[in-house]
Design an enzyme around this catalytic site. Structure first.
Site, PDB file in Angstrom:
ATOM      1  CG  ASP A  89     -13.232 -11.796   7.541  1.00  0.00           C
ATOM      2  OD1 ASP A  89     -12.661 -12.204   8.440  1.00  0.00           O
ATOM      3  OD2 ASP A  89     -12.787 -11.266   6.461  1.00  0.00           O
ATOM      4  CE1 TYR A 130      -4.107  -2.096   0.382  1.00  0.00           C
ATOM      5  CE2 TYR A 130      -2.588  -2.846   2.073  1.00  0.00           C
ATOM      6  CZ  TYR A 130      -3.759  -2.854   1.394  1.00  0.00           C
ATOM      7  OH  TYR A 130      -4.804  -4.036   1.383  1.00  0.00           O
ATOM      8  CE1 TYR A 190      -8.712  -5.642   1.938  1.00  0.00           C
ATOM      9  CE2 TYR A 190      -8.538  -6.510   4.196  1.00  0.00           C
ATOM     10  CZ  TYR A 190      -8.108  -6.238   3.017  1.00  0.00           C
ATOM     11  OH  TYR A 190      -6.737  -6.753   2.554  1.00  0.00           O
ATOM     12  CE  LYS A 196      -5.771  -7.704   9.931  1.00  0.00           C
ATOM     13  NZ  LYS A 196      -6.806  -7.579   9.020  1.00  0.00           N
TER      14      LYS A 196
HETATM   15  C1  LIG Z   1      -6.954  -8.081   7.399  1.00  0.00           C
HETATM   16  C2  LIG Z   1      -8.277  -8.744   7.288  1.00  0.00           C
HETATM   17  C3  LIG Z   1      -8.260  -9.672   6.320  1.00  0.00           C
HETATM   18  C4  LIG Z   1      -6.887  -9.984   5.257  1.00  0.00           C
HETATM   19  O1  LIG Z   1      -6.054 -10.809   6.480  1.00  0.00           O
HETATM   20  P1  LIG Z   1      -4.419 -10.579   5.695  1.00  0.00           P
HETATM   21  O2  LIG Z   1      -3.636 -11.535   6.611  1.00  0.00           O
HETATM   22  O3  LIG Z   1      -4.041  -9.279   5.667  1.00  0.00           O
HETATM   23  O4  LIG Z   1      -4.506 -11.259   4.225  1.00  0.00           O
HETATM   24  C5  LIG Z   1      -9.557 -10.350   6.072  1.00  0.00           C
HETATM   25  N1  LIG Z   1     -10.413  -9.909   6.581  1.00  0.00           N
HETATM   26  C6  LIG Z   1     -10.647  -8.875   7.736  1.00  0.00           C
HETATM   27  C7  LIG Z   1     -11.775  -8.475   8.294  1.00  0.00           C
HETATM   28  C8  LIG Z   1      -9.455  -8.286   7.743  1.00  0.00           C
HETATM   29  O5  LIG Z   1      -9.468  -7.267   8.952  1.00  0.00           O
END
Ligand SMILES: *Cc1c(COP(=O)(O)O)cnc(C)c1O
Length: 431
Positions: free
Chosen positions: A236, A17, A144, A265
């Site tokens: 997610d 980015y 996202y 994460k």
């Molecule tokens: C960060 C994120 C992703 C992508 O994860 P990466 O490890 O950066 O590929 C997918 N969904 C959500 C909700 C996120 O915050």
């Protein structure tokens, strides 16, 4: 003279980015401890956004370091098809019971985007395997879910996806629920649900979309309709998981439970890359067959990397201790106090919070979008105060490691109040 880390970087690295034509030189980080990061000049920074939302227990946590070192001396990696190992099995055994819904199986991958890819492929093939003709995925506007192609497809189209839009598959985007739109939205979902295979959503907080928050009870109404129509619910929880929103997982705020959950994460406490996609027995069962074509053909070289799994186990140890919960409640209370104060300022609007996340819009004289100058300006403003806050457009948010001290939080709040008063005096726009 020896070149600095930052100078050497600029000769060889392409950052995420980052528009390298105009971006300032990166800061060389040499060490992390708790909520602090230290640069090569010896400055300390408060990591107020958990290093891109991943770090939940603080940097260089000794328990994580110890478990990682121990695993490194035992087994660093091995193939995960036809072979297995203790950290992967133990992590699955410990994760499944604490996840929302009746999660029965764990599929490992490397990061959040791959966890989402796996979830999408599971959902698509689930319907293939069960021989039913449905073909659409429902997602939220401003969603996202990652940067790989499948994950991008189920994410909002934006300046970030613009170059790739023609290559992304079609998805039905709907609004997040609010009291004004819920009746129409329920009708819309009812009509779409019959032809759809899955609904993917970030439960209660849309992270990259700007820390947008929506109502749990209204979401529950939507999820109930989807569930009735047989859609697979894909939660997610990559950003919201592991206590970020107050509960262990944000899905716990809703009664309707997900069929598939994506994690990454905070999964490893932010120390290593690991992704997890879990599913219910019903989803898993649709792949069991004498027909080899019903196999989920997906995998990565580093699937279930033992080092990453052992770090996730160490992170889970810390996460499940009462002290971690107490810390989260403490942060929530601090946020709440600050929120009351901030709400009195004209230079910010829509102050919102959930658990350890606090967000608000900075009122800017220009247009509201991510690539406007305000974001860069704010980022630099806090960087100069040795605070890592990286706005999403006009949205400023605090999303700290749970170990952040009240004193450190106080410094972050004060820096925001300083910003607000400088904005009020018009001192910032002229810079
Ligand atoms: C960060 C994120 C992703 C992508 O994860 P990466 O490890 O950066 O590929 C997918 N969904 C959500 C909700 C996120 O915050």
């Amino acid at each position: 003279m020896n070149k600095s880390l930052s100078q050497r970087d600029q000769a060889v690295i392409w950052h995420p980015y980052t528009q390298h034509q105009t971006a300032p030189a990166p800061i060389g980080i040499t060490r992390g401890e708790g909520a602090l990061l230290f640069d090569e000049a010896g400055n300390e920074y408060i990591d107020a956004t958990s290093s891109w939302w991943v770090n939940i227990h603080g940097h260089s946590h000794p328990h994580i370091a110890k478990k990682l070192a121990g695993q490194a001396n035992t087994l660093q990696h091995c193939i995960f098809a036809g072979y297995t190992h203790e950290p992967a099995v133990q992590l699955a055994e410990r994760l499944l019971p604490i996840l929302p819904g009746q999660q029965a199986r764990v599929f490992y991958s490397d990061n959040g985007s791959t966890a989402v890819e796996v979830a999408i492929k599971m959902a698509i093939q689930y319907w293939n395997n069960t021989g039913q003709k449905r073909n659409k995925i429902i997602a939220f506007h401003h969603a996202y879910h990652g940067d790989t192609f499948g994950a991008m497809s189920v994410s909002a189209r934006s300046v970030f996806t613009k170059a790739f839009d023609p290559y992304l598959f079609d998805v039905i985007f709907i609004d997040t629920p609010n009291h004004g739109n819920i009746a129409g939205l329920k009708q819309q979902v009812k009509e779409l649900a019959g032809q759809s295979i899955a609904f993917i959503y970030e439960p209660l907080v849309q992270g990259a979309g700007g820390m947008l928050m929506y109502s749990a009870s209204l979401m529950d109404e939507l999820l109930t309709i989807c569930k009735e129509q047989g859609l697979l619910l894909i939660a997610d929880e990559i950003m919201t998981g592991f206590g970020r929103t107050g509960r262990n997982f944000a899905s716990e705020y809703m009664r309707t439970e997900p069929d598939i959950v994506c994690l990454s994460k905070g999964l490893t406490g932010g120390a290593m890359a690991l992704g997890v996609t879990t599913c219910t027995q019903a989803v898993y069962g649709a792949f069991l067959s004498d027909d080899a074509l019903k196999t989920l053909f997906h995998g990565h070289s580093f699937t279930a990397n033992p080092l990453a799994c052992s770090v996730a186990l160490a992170s889970l140890d810390i996460f499940l201790e009462p002290a971690c919960r107490e810390n989260r409640l403490r942060i929530q209370q601090q946020h709440l106090n600050f929120k009351t104060r901030l709400e009195q300022c004209n230079e910010v609007k829509q102050v919102r919070m959930l658990g350890t996340i606090m967000a608000f819009e900075v009122v800017s004289p220009g247009e509201d979008n991510y690539i406007n100058g305000l974001a860069n300006l704010l980022h630099t403003y806090f960087k100069n105060k040795r605070i890592m806050l990286r706005p999403l457009g006009n949205t400023l948010y605090i999303l700290p490691p749970y170990c952040i001290t009240n004193e450190q939080l106080g410094k972050v709040y004060q820096a925001i109040l300083d910003l607000v008063s400088e904005l009020a005096q018009g001192a910032i726009m002229t810079k």
